[in-house]
Design a protein around this motif. Structure first.
Motif, PDB file in Angstrom:
ATOM      1  N   PHE A   1       0.811  -1.213   0.000  1.00  0.00           N
ATOM      2  CA  PHE A   1       0.000   0.000   0.000  1.00  0.00           C
ATOM      3  C   PHE A   1       0.852   1.275   0.000  1.00  0.00           C
ATOM      4  O   PHE A   1       0.350   2.349   0.284  1.00  0.00           O
ATOM      5  CB  PHE A   1      -0.917   0.006   1.225  1.00  0.00           C
ATOM      6  N   SER A   2       2.124   1.162  -0.358  1.00  0.00           N
ATOM      7  CA  SER A   2       3.027   2.306  -0.240  1.00  0.00           C
ATOM      8  C   SER A   2       2.668   3.441  -1.190  1.00  0.00           C
ATOM      9  O   SER A   2       3.008   4.601  -0.931  1.00  0.00           O
ATOM     10  CB  SER A   2       4.478   1.857  -0.473  1.00  0.00           C
ATOM     11  N   ALA A   3       1.991   3.145  -2.299  1.00  0.00           N
ATOM     12  CA  ALA A   3       1.617   4.184  -3.268  1.00  0.00           C
ATOM     13  C   ALA A   3       0.104   4.253  -3.423  1.00  0.00           C
ATOM     14  O   ALA A   3      -0.408   4.538  -4.508  1.00  0.00           O
ATOM     15  CB  ALA A   3       2.284   3.917  -4.610  1.00  0.00           C
ATOM     16  N   ILE A   4      -0.614   4.002  -2.333  1.00  0.00           N
ATOM     17  CA  ILE A   4      -2.074   3.979  -2.364  1.00  0.00           C
ATOM     18  C   ILE A   4      -2.622   4.892  -1.267  1.00  0.00           C
ATOM     19  O   ILE A   4      -2.052   4.994  -0.177  1.00  0.00           O
ATOM     20  CB  ILE A   4      -2.605   2.541  -2.172  1.00  0.00           C
ATOM     21  N   GLU A   5      -3.711   5.550  -1.586  1.00  0.00           N
ATOM     22  CA  GLU A   5      -4.434   6.364  -0.622  1.00  0.00           C
ATOM     23  C   GLU A   5      -5.711   5.614  -0.258  1.00  0.00           C
ATOM     24  O   GLU A   5      -6.466   5.199  -1.148  1.00  0.00           O
ATOM     25  CB  GLU A   5      -4.766   7.718  -1.254  1.00  0.00           C
ATOM     26  N   VAL A   6      -5.972   5.428   1.041  1.00  0.00           N
ATOM     27  CA  VAL A   6      -7.100   4.628   1.506  1.00  0.00           C
ATOM     28  C   VAL A   6      -8.085   5.519   2.261  1.00  0.00           C
ATOM     29  O   VAL A   6      -7.707   6.221   3.203  1.00  0.00           O
ATOM     30  CB  VAL A   6      -6.631   3.479   2.419  1.00  0.00           C
ATOM     31  N   TYR A   7      -9.348   5.473   1.839  1.00  0.00           N
ATOM     32  CA  TYR A   7     -10.434   6.200   2.494  1.00  0.00           C
ATOM     33  C   TYR A   7     -11.344   5.177   3.167  1.00  0.00           C
ATOM     34  O   TYR A   7     -11.750   4.198   2.538  1.00  0.00           O
ATOM     35  CB  TYR A   7     -11.232   7.017   1.480  1.00  0.00           C
ATOM     36  N   VAL A   8     -11.694   5.421   4.432  1.00  0.00           N
ATOM     37  CA  VAL A   8     -12.415   4.419   5.226  1.00  0.00           C
ATOM     38  C   VAL A   8     -13.617   5.047   5.925  1.00  0.00           C
ATOM     39  O   VAL A   8     -13.515   6.126   6.513  1.00  0.00           O
ATOM     40  CB  VAL A   8     -11.485   3.793   6.299  1.00  0.00           C
ATOM     41  N   ALA A   9     -14.755   4.354   5.884  1.00  0.00           N
ATOM     42  CA  ALA A   9     -15.928   4.763   6.657  1.00  0.00           C
ATOM     43  C   ALA A   9     -16.734   3.534   7.045  1.00  0.00           C
ATOM     44  O   ALA A   9     -17.000   2.668   6.212  1.00  0.00           O
ATOM     45  CB  ALA A   9     -16.803   5.730   5.871  1.00  0.00           C
ATOM     46  N   GLY A  10     -17.101   3.481   8.311  1.00  0.00           N
ATOM     47  CA  GLY A  10     -17.871   2.367   8.831  1.00  0.00           C
ATOM     48  C   GLY A  10     -17.761   2.358  10.337  1.00  0.00           C
ATOM     49  O   GLY A  10     -17.458   3.376  10.961  1.00  0.00           O
ATOM     50  N   ARG A  11     -17.986   1.226  10.930  1.00  0.00           N
ATOM     51  CA  ARG A  11     -17.898   1.101  12.388  1.00  0.00           C
ATOM     52  C   ARG A  11     -16.463   1.362  12.855  1.00  0.00           C
ATOM     53  O   ARG A  11     -15.498   1.086  12.139  1.00  0.00           O
ATOM     54  CB  ARG A  11     -18.335  -0.294  12.825  1.00  0.00           C
ATOM     55  N   PHE A  12     -16.339   1.882  14.076  1.00  0.00           N
ATOM     56  CA  PHE A  12     -15.014   2.185  14.604  1.00  0.00           C
ATOM     57  C   PHE A  12     -14.133   0.932  14.679  1.00  0.00           C
ATOM     58  O   PHE A  12     -12.927   1.010  14.452  1.00  0.00           O
ATOM     59  CB  PHE A  12     -15.141   2.826  15.992  1.00  0.00           C
ATOM     60  N   ASP A  13     -14.726  -0.222  14.992  1.00  0.00           N
ATOM     61  CA  ASP A  13     -13.908  -1.423  15.085  1.00  0.00           C
ATOM     62  C   ASP A  13     -13.352  -1.813  13.723  1.00  0.00           C
ATOM     63  O   ASP A  13     -12.237  -2.325  13.620  1.00  0.00           O
ATOM     64  CB  ASP A  13     -14.674  -2.575  15.730  1.00  0.00           C
ATOM     65  N   MET A  14     -14.112  -1.546  12.639  1.00  0.00           N
ATOM     66  CA  MET A  14     -13.609  -1.815  11.302  1.00  0.00           C
ATOM     67  C   MET A  14     -12.455  -0.877  10.971  1.00  0.00           C
ATOM     68  O   MET A  14     -11.414  -1.300  10.455  1.00  0.00           O
ATOM     69  CB  MET A  14     -14.717  -1.652  10.261  1.00  0.00           C
TER      70      MET A  14
END
Length: 231
Positions: free
Chosen positions: A192-205
């Motif tokens: 994942f060194s050249a990837i941007e990750v966007y996350v939304a969901g439960r806090f545990d996820m």
């Protein structure tokens, strides 16, 4: 941040417990794709929800609200909206908005966290059409992925966009991805060194995404989501 009254234009049932709400703000609003709003229930009672549309349609506000009577936090907002046909909103909050980079974007959504990634996705397609972007949307069953057909059609239309639905409890005829959504992402990406990750969901996820993806080369500044201000 803009404080505005917003009138109800429509309420649509997406699943038995998820509703699409479209509001019309009385004043112009400014926000960045991926920012959220707060419904002002009282001076000391403000409840955050992701904005599902992009700034290109800032004359409207789209929300996806999961609510049942045993979840008063969201259910009371729907009740108030039905009673008075408007809400008072604080719009344009949070720092988990789209970044203007050329990095490949991976969007990870759990349940109604999809509303956040919808804004991010459509903004990237509108403003950075050559940027590669993949949306992984996970839920208990395929029926919970209420815009899957629209997303698949969008994927067929845009060469740089891929949609991956993930279910935890598949039907017998399901042939797609199965399991926890971020673990499916890890099956497809190992660096994942050249990837941007966007996350939304439960806090545990979100916590699991952070714990599992940073050791695979994901830079902390490229892990984006409102939950990471708290975990």
């Amino acid at each position: 941040m803009t404080l505005t009254k917003a009138n109800l234009l429509s309420k649509e049932s997406l699943t038995p417990h998820v509703f699409k709400i479209v509001l019309k703000p009385e004043e112009p609003i400014n926000f960045k794709a991926g920012q959220y709003l707060q419904v002002v229930m009282a001076d000391e009672d403000k409840r955050p929800f992701s904005i599902a549309n992009t700034p290109a349609t800032s004359d409207l506000i789209e929300l996806h609200i999961g609510a049942t009577p045993d979840n008063p936090y969201a259910y009371e907002v729907l009740q108030r909206l039905e009673q008075q046909q408007w809400l008072m909103l604080e719009v344009g909050l949070g720092n988990a908005h789209v970044k203007n980079t050329q990095l490949e974007a991976v969007l990870i959504a759990g349940g109604t966290g999809y509303s956040y990634t919808k804004s991010v996705l459509f903004n990237i397609l509108e403003t950075q059409p050559e940027r590669k972007v993949t949306l992984y949307w996970g839920a208990k069953s395929f029926a919970d992925l209420y815009e899957a057909a629209e997303l698949q059609a969008l994927s067929n239309k845009h060469a740089h966009f891929k949609f991956i639905p993930v279910v935890e409890l598949p039907d017998s005829d399901w042939t797609g991805k199965v399991g926890f959504v971020h673990q499916v992402v890890m099956q497809d990406f190992t660096n994942f060194s050249a990837i941007e990750v966007y996350v939304a969901g439960r806090f545990d996820m979100a916590k699991a995404v952070k714990a599992d993806l940073l050791p695979l080369g994901l830079k902390a500044e490229n892990l984006i989501g409102d939950a990471f201000a708290f975990i």
